[in-house]
Write a protein that holds these residues in place. Structure first.
Motif, PDB file in Angstrom:
ATOM      1  N   GLU A 120       0.767  -0.991   0.382  1.00  0.00           N
ATOM      2  CA  GLU A 120       0.252   0.018   0.112  1.00  0.00           C
ATOM      3  C   GLU A 120       1.012   1.029  -0.043  1.00  0.00           C
ATOM      4  O   GLU A 120       1.893   1.126   0.504  1.00  0.00           O
ATOM      5  CB  GLU A 120      -0.949   0.157   1.161  1.00  0.00           C
ATOM      6  N   PRO A 121       0.552   2.924  -0.743  1.00  0.00           N
ATOM      7  CA  PRO A 121       1.016   3.285  -0.429  1.00  0.00           C
ATOM      8  C   PRO A 121       1.174   3.757   1.094  1.00  0.00           C
ATOM      9  O   PRO A 121       0.612   3.240   1.815  1.00  0.00           O
ATOM     10  CB  PRO A 121       0.014   5.033  -1.163  1.00  0.00           C
ATOM     11  N   GLY A 122       2.719   4.242   1.622  1.00  0.00           N
ATOM     12  CA  GLY A 122       2.926   4.907   2.501  1.00  0.00           C
ATOM     13  C   GLY A 122       4.113   3.685   3.085  1.00  0.00           C
ATOM     14  O   GLY A 122       4.367   4.529   4.292  1.00  0.00           O
ATOM     15  N   THR A 123       3.876   2.359   3.015  1.00  0.00           N
ATOM     16  CA  THR A 123       4.441   1.217   2.986  1.00  0.00           C
ATOM     17  C   THR A 123       5.765   1.981   2.956  1.00  0.00           C
ATOM     18  O   THR A 123       6.424   2.246   2.057  1.00  0.00           O
ATOM     19  CB  THR A 123       4.667   0.461   2.019  1.00  0.00           C
ATOM     20  N   LYS A 124       7.120   1.564   4.453  1.00  0.00           N
ATOM     21  CA  LYS A 124       8.484   2.078   4.108  1.00  0.00           C
ATOM     22  C   LYS A 124       8.819   1.081   5.043  1.00  0.00           C
ATOM     23  O   LYS A 124       8.114   0.043   5.568  1.00  0.00           O
ATOM     24  CB  LYS A 124       8.814   2.962   4.672  1.00  0.00           C
ATOM     25  N   GLU A 125      10.872   1.084   4.871  1.00  0.00           N
ATOM     26  CA  GLU A 125      10.964   0.296   5.654  1.00  0.00           C
ATOM     27  C   GLU A 125      10.672  -1.277   4.812  1.00  0.00           C
ATOM     28  O   GLU A 125      11.269  -2.089   5.755  1.00  0.00           O
ATOM     29  CB  GLU A 125      11.366   0.238   6.982  1.00  0.00           C
ATOM     30  N   ALA A 126      10.408  -1.524   3.865  1.00  0.00           N
ATOM     31  CA  ALA A 126       9.786  -2.910   2.628  1.00  0.00           C
ATOM     32  C   ALA A 126      11.164  -3.494   2.451  1.00  0.00           C
ATOM     33  O   ALA A 126      12.412  -2.869   1.983  1.00  0.00           O
ATOM     34  CB  ALA A 126       8.652  -2.496   2.603  1.00  0.00           C
ATOM     35  N   ARG A 127      11.128  -4.848   2.151  1.00  0.00           N
ATOM     36  CA  ARG A 127      12.479  -5.579   1.727  1.00  0.00           C
ATOM     37  C   ARG A 127      11.568  -6.594   0.789  1.00  0.00           C
ATOM     38  O   ARG A 127      10.859  -7.497   1.486  1.00  0.00           O
ATOM     39  CB  ARG A 127      13.622  -6.043   2.715  1.00  0.00           C
ATOM     40  N   ILE A 128      12.875  -7.109  -0.055  1.00  0.00           N
ATOM     41  CA  ILE A 128      12.302  -8.497  -0.599  1.00  0.00           C
ATOM     42  C   ILE A 128      13.772  -8.880  -1.346  1.00  0.00           C
ATOM     43  O   ILE A 128      15.113  -8.158  -1.576  1.00  0.00           O
ATOM     44  CB  ILE A 128      11.558  -7.619  -2.401  1.00  0.00           C
ATOM     45  N   TRP A 129      14.097 -10.468  -0.816  1.00  0.00           N
ATOM     46  CA  TRP A 129      14.939 -11.132  -0.842  1.00  0.00           C
ATOM     47  C   TRP A 129      14.839 -12.827  -1.625  1.00  0.00           C
ATOM     48  O   TRP A 129      13.672 -12.952  -1.116  1.00  0.00           O
ATOM     49  CB  TRP A 129      16.065 -10.922   0.527  1.00  0.00           C
ATOM     50  N   ALA A 130      16.140 -13.644  -1.866  1.00  0.00           N
ATOM     51  CA  ALA A 130      16.268 -14.798  -2.168  1.00  0.00           C
ATOM     52  C   ALA A 130      16.755 -15.293  -0.490  1.00  0.00           C
ATOM     53  O   ALA A 130      17.551 -15.247  -0.292  1.00  0.00           O
ATOM     54  CB  ALA A 130      16.637 -15.401  -3.657  1.00  0.00           C
ATOM     55  N   ARG A 131      16.206 -16.407  -0.566  1.00  0.00           N
ATOM     56  CA  ARG A 131      16.559 -17.453   0.677  1.00  0.00           C
ATOM     57  C   ARG A 131      16.925 -18.240  -0.635  1.00  0.00           C
ATOM     58  O   ARG A 131      16.248 -18.677  -1.572  1.00  0.00           O
ATOM     59  CB  ARG A 131      15.766 -17.659   1.688  1.00  0.00           C
ATOM     60  N   THR A 132      18.066 -19.556  -0.121  1.00  0.00           N
ATOM     61  CA  THR A 132      18.657 -20.303  -0.899  1.00  0.00           C
ATOM     62  C   THR A 132      18.923 -21.580   0.338  1.00  0.00           C
ATOM     63  O   THR A 132      19.151 -21.684   1.227  1.00  0.00           O
ATOM     64  CB  THR A 132      19.647 -19.950  -1.771  1.00  0.00           C
ATOM     65  N   ASN A 133      18.856 -22.545  -0.165  1.00  0.00           N
ATOM     66  CA  ASN A 133      18.919 -23.768   0.408  1.00  0.00           C
ATOM     67  C   ASN A 133      18.224 -24.395   1.855  1.00  0.00           C
ATOM     68  O   ASN A 133      18.458 -24.361   2.392  1.00  0.00           O
ATOM     69  CB  ASN A 133      20.200 -24.234   0.511  1.00  0.00           C
ATOM     70  N   CYS A 134      16.658 -24.197   1.522  1.00  0.00           N
ATOM     71  CA  CYS A 134      15.897 -24.161   2.545  1.00  0.00           C
ATOM     72  C   CYS A 134      14.911 -25.322   2.336  1.00  0.00           C
ATOM     73  O   CYS A 134      15.232 -26.022   1.424  1.00  0.00           O
ATOM     74  CB  CYS A 134      14.591 -22.767   1.900  1.00  0.00           C
ATOM     75  N   ASN A 135      14.886 -26.235   3.490  1.00  0.00           N
ATOM     76  CA  ASN A 135      14.298 -26.964   3.811  1.00  0.00           C
ATOM     77  C   ASN A 135      12.966 -27.101   4.734  1.00  0.00           C
ATOM     78  O   ASN A 135      13.449 -26.431   6.135  1.00  0.00           O
ATOM     79  CB  ASN A 135      15.049 -28.473   4.712  1.00  0.00           C
ATOM     80  N   PHE A 136      11.626 -26.429   4.928  1.00  0.00           N
ATOM     81  CA  PHE A 136      10.814 -26.360   5.071  1.00  0.00           C
ATOM     82  C   PHE A 136       9.545 -27.423   5.238  1.00  0.00           C
ATOM     83  O   PHE A 136       9.899 -28.265   3.915  1.00  0.00           O
ATOM     84  CB  PHE A 136       9.827 -25.655   5.262  1.00  0.00           C
ATOM     85  N   ASP A 137       9.180 -27.796   6.498  1.00  0.00           N
ATOM     86  CA  ASP A 137       7.980 -28.771   7.337  1.00  0.00           C
ATOM     87  C   ASP A 137       6.784 -28.230   6.113  1.00  0.00           C
ATOM     88  O   ASP A 137       6.561 -27.744   6.207  1.00  0.00           O
ATOM     89  CB  ASP A 137       8.005 -29.509   8.915  1.00  0.00           C
TER      90      ASP A 137
END
Length: 225
Positions: free
Chosen positions: A60-77
């Protein structure tokens, strides 16, 4: 009746115009790496992306301190808990906080000063995956990339499994982290800046690393562009 009709139409147009000017920004996040990545976004959560897959989020407009990144070699249950070699966010598939270094970052703040979006990429927390962060709307033509061979050329002091750490997470000194707000480039920050000149290499790197687009712009993030 004509007066009230005109007033209603004007009010409707005003509301419509306000909605149009303040619509949520769209971010298309695409994995072009030959391996799966677990895309992460705050706000947004997280999702596994195989080669060629895209995940779309909005902010939304006004959003700040936002980030997008990649994670690698993950394992999730099945409950969405696990671990990633790089970029891990508290062991959660659906990130609620920022990722652990090293991770190549796309950062943004929407509809800020003068109705502008502020966007950047950062290697302050290191590098794990080549990345592009760019605008896709006609009103702005901005492309930020970091595609150098940072993993292959990483200084031994910064090298970790799956990534190349930034100097601040490794040394934790004022010189590298700018805790006092008074710092300059270092030998290690220059390693990143020489290879990705449009990307933050240390916290005071604003003049060559912070860019703007008009509020209402949509964006894309590409891993391994």
């Amino acid at each position: 009746m004509k007066f009230f009709g005109a007033l209603s139409i004007s009010s409707f147009l005003l509301v419509t115009l306000s909605f149009t000017l303040a619509h949520a920004a769209k971010f298309d996040i695409t994995n072009r790496c030959s391996f799966p990545v677990w895309a992460a976004a705050v706000p947004g959560g997280g999702r596994k992306l195989d080669n060629g897959q895209t995940w779309t989020i909005t902010a939304e407009p006004g959003t700040k301190e936002a980030r997008i990144w990649a994670r690698t070699n993950c394992n999730f249950d099945a409950s969405g808990r696990g671990k990633c070699e790089t970029g891990d966010c508290n062991g959660l598939l659906e990130c609620q906080g920022f990722g652990a270094p090293p991770n190549t970052l796309a950062e943004y703040a929407l509809k800020q000063f003068s109705d502008m979006d502020f966007i950047d990429m950062s290697n302050i927390d290191g590098f794990n995956v080549p990345m592009e962060f760019s605008s896709v709307s006609p009103g702005c033509n901005r492309v930020i990339k970091c595609t150098a061979n940072i993993l292959g050329e990483c200084p031994p002091q910064l090298k970790v499994p799956g990534g190349c750490n930034g100097p601040c997470p490794v040394f934790k000194t004022d010189e590298h982290c700018c805790n006092s707000g008074n710092c300059g480039p270092t030998e290690f920050s220059r390693f990143f800046k020489d290879r990705c000149p449009d990307v933050y290499s240390y916290p005071k790197d604003d003049p060559t690393s912070l860019f703007t687009c008009p509020s209402g712009t949509d964006y894309k993030v590409v891993f391994c562009p």
